[in-house]
Design a protein around this motif. Sequence first.
Motif, PDB file in Angstrom:
ATOM      1  N   GLN A  39      -7.409  -8.801  -3.682  1.00 48.55           N
ATOM      2  CA  GLN A  39      -6.695  -9.781  -4.496  1.00 48.55           C
ATOM      3  C   GLN A  39      -5.203  -9.476  -4.446  1.00 48.55           C
ATOM      4  N   CYS A  40      -4.380 -10.513  -4.481  1.00 47.48           N
ATOM      5  CA  CYS A  40      -2.933 -10.327  -4.475  1.00 47.48           C
ATOM      6  C   CYS A  40      -2.425 -10.091  -5.891  1.00 47.48           C
ATOM      7  N   VAL A  41      -1.275  -9.449  -5.974  1.00 48.80           N
ATOM      8  CA  VAL A  41      -0.697  -9.131  -7.269  1.00 48.80           C
ATOM      9  C   VAL A  41      -0.030 -10.338  -7.901  1.00 48.80           C
ATOM     10  N   ASP A  42       0.392 -11.334  -7.091  1.00 47.94           N
ATOM     11  CA  ASP A  42       1.072 -12.508  -7.644  1.00 47.94           C
ATOM     12  C   ASP A  42       0.827 -13.721  -6.744  1.00 47.94           C
ATOM     13  N   ASP A  43       1.233 -14.884  -7.251  1.00 48.35           N
ATOM     14  CA  ASP A  43       0.982 -16.135  -6.528  1.00 48.35           C
ATOM     15  C   ASP A  43       1.775 -16.214  -5.223  1.00 48.35           C
ATOM     16  N   VAL A 107      -1.201   2.145   0.980  1.00 50.89           N
ATOM     17  CA  VAL A 107      -0.978   1.924   2.403  1.00 50.89           C
ATOM     18  C   VAL A 107       0.155   0.917   2.540  1.00 50.89           C
ATOM     19  N   PHE A 108       1.154   1.240   3.343  1.00 49.09           N
ATOM     20  CA  PHE A 108       2.320   0.391   3.531  1.00 49.09           C
ATOM     21  C   PHE A 108       2.357  -0.112   4.962  1.00 49.09           C
ATOM     22  N   PHE A 109       2.573  -1.435   5.125  1.00 47.22           N
ATOM     23  CA  PHE A 109       2.703  -2.060   6.430  1.00 47.22           C
ATOM     24  C   PHE A 109       4.127  -2.588   6.559  1.00 47.22           C
ATOM     25  N   PRO A 110       5.036  -1.781   7.120  1.00 50.33           N
ATOM     26  CA  PRO A 110       6.443  -2.201   7.193  1.00 50.33           C
ATOM     27  C   PRO A 110       6.649  -3.525   7.916  1.00 50.33           C
ATOM     28  N   ASP A 111       5.934  -3.755   9.032  1.00 43.80           N
ATOM     29  CA  ASP A 111       6.135  -4.978   9.808  1.00 43.80           C
ATOM     30  C   ASP A 111       5.682  -6.223   9.048  1.00 43.80           C
ATOM     31  N   ALA A 112       4.695  -6.065   8.189  1.00 38.70           N
ATOM     32  CA  ALA A 112       4.189  -7.200   7.417  1.00 38.70           C
ATOM     33  C   ALA A 112       4.896  -7.345   6.073  1.00 38.70           C
ATOM     34  N   GLY A 113       5.619  -6.300   5.649  1.00 37.54           N
ATOM     35  CA  GLY A 113       6.241  -6.345   4.335  1.00 37.54           C
ATOM     36  C   GLY A 113       5.232  -6.357   3.210  1.00 37.54           C
ATOM     37  N   LEU A 114       4.122  -5.652   3.413  1.00 37.56           N
ATOM     38  CA  LEU A 114       3.043  -5.627   2.433  1.00 37.56           C
ATOM     39  C   LEU A 114       2.603  -4.192   2.143  1.00 37.56           C
ATOM     40  N   GLY A 115       2.090  -3.996   0.943  1.00 39.69           N
ATOM     41  CA  GLY A 115       1.492  -2.720   0.578  1.00 39.69           C
ATOM     42  C   GLY A 115       0.154  -2.956  -0.086  1.00 39.69           C
ATOM     43  N   LEU A 116      -0.758  -2.014   0.073  1.00 40.07           N
ATOM     44  CA  LEU A 116      -2.096  -2.091  -0.528  1.00 40.07           C
ATOM     45  C   LEU A 116      -2.317  -0.879  -1.408  1.00 40.07           C
ATOM     46  N   VAL A 117      -2.899  -1.113  -2.564  1.00 45.53           N
ATOM     47  CA  VAL A 117      -3.240  -0.018  -3.466  1.00 45.53           C
ATOM     48  C   VAL A 117      -4.699  -0.167  -3.881  1.00 45.53           C
ATOM     49  N   VAL A 130      -2.946  -6.417  -3.084  1.00 46.30           N
ATOM     50  CA  VAL A 130      -1.902  -6.639  -2.083  1.00 46.30           C
ATOM     51  C   VAL A 130      -0.577  -6.899  -2.794  1.00 46.30           C
ATOM     52  N   TYR A 131       0.442  -6.131  -2.414  1.00 50.34           N
ATOM     53  CA  TYR A 131       1.765  -6.228  -3.032  1.00 50.34           C
ATOM     54  C   TYR A 131       2.813  -6.606  -1.990  1.00 50.34           C
ATOM     55  N   PRO A 132       3.829  -7.365  -2.394  1.00 50.13           N
ATOM     56  CA  PRO A 132       4.956  -7.596  -1.483  1.00 50.13           C
ATOM     57  C   PRO A 132       5.867  -6.370  -1.480  1.00 50.13           C
ATOM     58  N   VAL A 133       6.426  -6.075  -0.323  1.00 47.48           N
ATOM     59  CA  VAL A 133       7.378  -4.962  -0.217  1.00 47.48           C
ATOM     60  C   VAL A 133       8.624  -5.507   0.484  1.00 47.48           C
ATOM     61  N   PRO A 134       9.558  -6.070  -0.287  1.00 46.84           N
ATOM     62  CA  PRO A 134      10.732  -6.693   0.334  1.00 46.84           C
ATOM     63  C   PRO A 134      11.704  -5.710   0.967  1.00 46.84           C
TER      64      PRO A 134
END
Length: 265
Positions: A39-43, A107-117, A130-134
């Motif tokens: 699930q994502c953290v936000d819309d 887990v951080f995916f720099p190329d996707a700009g996403l992180g998972l916890v 799933v979190y955004p990592v700007p």
Amino acid sequence: MPRPSATFAVWSSAWLAGSAAPDDVLDALAPWADAHDVQCVDDATADATRLPAPGAPVSSLTFLLAALRRLAPRGAARLVLTAPGDIRGLPGPSSFGTAVIRAGEGVFFPDAGLGLVPSQIADGVLRWTVYPVPDPGAPAEHVPQNQAERDLREQVRQSASILTDLGVARHRPGVREEIAAALRSRPQSLWPAGMPPQALRVLQHADEVEAILAAASVDEPGGALSASAATARREALRPLETAVRIARRAAVAEAVRVLASAPLV
């Protein structure tokens, strides 16, 4: 201190490199929980990834892998492990960083700009949020595996010596059996073909040291340590805990480097 994030970082990188099938990733994660959901953290993150928004029915790891493929076709994952006073490897300020500090892993995916916890939301159910990592922040600290392995062994020696000097490392009957039982009770990690042998060795050693740490943190039957002795024990073990995190990060980083650079099959 289970670390499903290490499993996900390695296997997702192998999947993105084309050297593992989705079913391989799912099989490797199965020992960590009976069920995994996403699930994502936000819309906004849900819109960007096509994964469920908060409050919507959850999705599966299969859809998460597909989202990563769309957003970072050959991206490599970074294992993030934190503890109080140790936030090395975190990207720039974000909700992902806050969640990792709380969970101790991600887990951080720099190329996707996403992180998972990952977090256990029910018995046998692990949720990957799933979190955004700007802001990717600075590049991750590079620790050569040889150094990480050497430092881990040295910290084992130093910690054992300090605990003995403090008088809080007395022999406890059955402690070897406790350590063996702790190792048996851990989920059995599965790794892709092509894993560097040294990375496998370092990860195994980190698991063994972690089991020793757990045993060293237990009071002897029939008595508890004084507050000062307990504090001294904790301070003696802290560098060893740090060495375990560094060793795991180094081993996973090397495995990801090797697997992500493998030719497509």
